[in-house]
Design an enzyme around this catalytic site. Structure first.
Site, PDB file in Angstrom:
ATOM      1  N   GLU A 192      -2.250   9.017 -10.945  1.00 22.07           N
ATOM      2  CA  GLU A 192      -1.886   7.755 -11.580  1.00 22.07           C
ATOM      3  C   GLU A 192      -1.820   7.913 -13.097  1.00 22.07           C
ATOM      4  O   GLU A 192      -2.783   8.358 -13.718  1.00 22.07           O
ATOM      5  CB  GLU A 192      -2.906   6.683 -11.194  1.00 22.07           C
ATOM      6  CG  GLU A 192      -3.096   6.581  -9.689  1.00 22.07           C
ATOM      7  CD  GLU A 192      -4.308   5.750  -9.300  1.00 22.07           C
ATOM      8  OE1 GLU A 192      -4.641   4.790 -10.013  1.00 22.07           O
ATOM      9  OE2 GLU A 192      -4.945   6.077  -8.277  1.00 22.07           O
ATOM     10  N   ARG A 251       0.850  -1.202   0.000  1.00 22.10           N
ATOM     11  CA  ARG A 251       0.000   0.000   0.000  1.00 22.10           C
ATOM     12  C   ARG A 251       0.881   1.246   0.000  1.00 22.10           C
ATOM     13  O   ARG A 251       1.425   1.638   1.036  1.00 22.10           O
ATOM     14  CB  ARG A 251      -0.900   0.000   1.234  1.00 22.10           C
ATOM     15  CG  ARG A 251      -1.697   1.269   1.419  1.00 22.10           C
ATOM     16  CD  ARG A 251      -2.779   1.457   0.385  1.00 22.10           C
ATOM     17  NE  ARG A 251      -3.815   0.428   0.498  1.00 22.10           N
ATOM     18  CZ  ARG A 251      -4.696   0.162  -0.480  1.00 22.10           C
ATOM     19  NH1 ARG A 251      -4.680   0.847  -1.608  1.00 22.10           N
ATOM     20  NH2 ARG A 251      -5.595  -0.792  -0.326  1.00 22.10           N
ATOM     21  N   ASP A 253     -12.255  10.101  -6.329  1.00 22.29           N
ATOM     22  CA  ASP A 253     -11.812   8.934  -7.105  1.00 22.29           C
ATOM     23  C   ASP A 253     -12.265   9.161  -8.547  1.00 22.29           C
ATOM     24  O   ASP A 253     -13.417   8.912  -8.894  1.00 22.29           O
ATOM     25  CB  ASP A 253     -12.434   7.660  -6.495  1.00 22.29           C
ATOM     26  CG  ASP A 253     -11.808   6.393  -7.040  1.00 22.29           C
ATOM     27  OD1 ASP A 253     -10.959   6.478  -7.951  1.00 22.29           O
ATOM     28  OD2 ASP A 253     -12.169   5.298  -6.544  1.00 22.29           O
ATOM     29  N   ARG A 269       1.080  -6.534  -9.572  1.00 22.65           N
ATOM     30  CA  ARG A 269       1.545  -5.985  -8.292  1.00 22.65           C
ATOM     31  C   ARG A 269       1.681  -7.052  -7.212  1.00 22.65           C
ATOM     32  O   ARG A 269       2.178  -6.766  -6.126  1.00 22.65           O
ATOM     33  CB  ARG A 269       0.650  -4.836  -7.825  1.00 22.65           C
ATOM     34  CG  ARG A 269      -0.767  -5.200  -7.502  1.00 22.65           C
ATOM     35  CD  ARG A 269      -1.552  -3.986  -6.982  1.00 22.65           C
ATOM     36  NE  ARG A 269      -2.939  -4.322  -6.666  1.00 22.65           N
ATOM     37  CZ  ARG A 269      -3.751  -3.577  -5.949  1.00 22.65           C
ATOM     38  NH1 ARG A 269      -3.333  -2.425  -5.459  1.00 22.65           N
ATOM     39  NH2 ARG A 269      -4.987  -3.948  -5.716  1.00 22.65           N
ATOM     40  N   HIS A 296       0.486   3.548 -10.496  1.00 24.44           N
ATOM     41  CA  HIS A 296      -0.476   4.071  -9.502  1.00 24.44           C
ATOM     42  C   HIS A 296       0.289   4.818  -8.402  1.00 24.44           C
ATOM     43  O   HIS A 296       0.445   4.323  -7.278  1.00 24.44           O
ATOM     44  CB  HIS A 296      -1.214   2.850  -8.950  1.00 24.44           C
ATOM     45  CG  HIS A 296      -2.354   3.085  -8.018  1.00 24.44           C
ATOM     46  ND1 HIS A 296      -2.274   3.884  -6.908  1.00 24.44           N
ATOM     47  CD2 HIS A 296      -3.596   2.580  -8.028  1.00 24.44           C
ATOM     48  CE1 HIS A 296      -3.442   3.848  -6.275  1.00 24.44           C
ATOM     49  NE2 HIS A 296      -4.254   3.064  -6.933  1.00 24.44           N
TER      50      HIS A 296
END
Ligand code: BG6
Length: 305
Positions: A274, A73, A215, A99, A170
């Protein structure tokens, strides 16, 4: 090259070293006169970048997992071959499997400019269990002599059928307080508002400011962005190539509280910008073809030492 903890690769420009990082995961450190970066082989995940004489540009949660089956994270997760939840199967890993895959270090490039490492991930039985395609990913992490970090991801279609991908670098940036920062570069750009029923909206002339969960997937934009953080004394430029989407994300209070690997009080200290190809900006690769997405991040106020 394997994750030999004693591996040191001296070069005229600097040093690359693989050692055990958090959770016992292999971590590559790149050190040169222009700065220092850390890259976990798990996910080819850049977790830290400090330009020489400057401060950490990236953010990483104190509650991050460092586990082979979970994403880290913070830093720069690579979302591939899909961005967000899988379009048809919610059981598949969010943001794809890159990832949470173990990458290999292909080479350390001391020849410059700066210092770079190249990592690789190819189709294998594990990736095929998620996505039955023949591909190769080549990821170059380069500390440039001007104190910027350039990340360059090449996707190659090594099979005999075309495939479609969505993807993102990201990037999580550390900020003084997300409520005090602004992002410029996306004026007039249409976006999908993921916190308002995925409605399509258009950014006005004003910079992006944060006063709630945010978002957004900005579409059809090749623009560079600038993150202005006056309180933190920082102006960060995010430039990109091969990318037609930009995602801007901060989870705010409630979503931060729902994420196990994100401290409840950490949301003010980060924002994601991102570099992506998402939704209508999906990329189709014919057999034998390749696609490159890259981003360069730098602290504009930083003066190379
Ligand atoms: C962003 C998405 O890119 O990533 C958000 O737009 C998502 O919707 C965020 O919440 C974090 O995703 P994850 O899978 O790392 O929790």
């Amino acid at each position: 090259m394997t994750a030999d903890p004693s591996k040191h690769v001296p070069s005229p420009e600097g040093l690359a070293e693989i050692e055990q990082g958090a959770g016992g995961l292999a971590k590559l450190t790149l050190r040169c006169p222009a700065g220092e970066a850390e890259v976990y082989l798990h996910g080819a995940h850049v977790t830290s970048f400090v330009p020489a004489g400057g401060e950490e540009l990236l953010w990483c949660s104190r509650k991050s997992w460092f586990q082979a089956d979970k994403p880290i994270r913070g830093g720069v997760p690579i979302c591939f071959p899909w961005f967000g939840p899988h379009p048809d199967d919610a059981a598949l890993p969010g943001h794809g499997f890159a990832r949470v895959s173990q990458w290999q270090v292909d080479s350390i490039d001391p020849a410059g400019p700066g210092l770079a490492a190249t990592l690789r991930l190819e189709a294998n039985p594990c990736t095929r269990s998620f996505w039955d395609r023949a591909f190769r990913l080549v990821y170059e992490v380069r500390i440039q002599p001007d104190g910027a970090l350039r990340l360059r991801l090449t996707t190659q279609n090594t099979g005999s059928e075309a495939f479609e991908i969505t993807e993102a670098l990201h990037t999580y940036f550390g900020v003084s307080d997300v409520r005090q920062v602004e992002i410029t570069g996306l004026a007039g750009v249409e976006y999908i508002d993921k916190v308002d029923g995925a409605n399509r909206k258009r950014q006005g002339d004003e910079p992006i400011r944060f006063d709630r969960e945010t978002d957004r997937v900005y579409l059809d934009t090749q623009a560079d962005c600038v993150l202005h953080d006056p309180q933190g004394g920082r102006v960060v430029t995010v430039s990109k190539d091969g990318s037609n989407s930009t995602v801007v994300w901060n989870p705010w209070t409630a979503k931060a509280g729902r994420m196990e690997d994100f401290g409840d009080d950490e949301w003010p200290g980060m924002v994601c910008i991102e570099t992506a190809n998402a939704h209508v900006n999906a990329v189709t690769l014919d057999p034998g073809s390749e696609h490159v997405i890259s981003t360069t991040i730098s602290d504009r106020r930083y003066q190379p030492v």
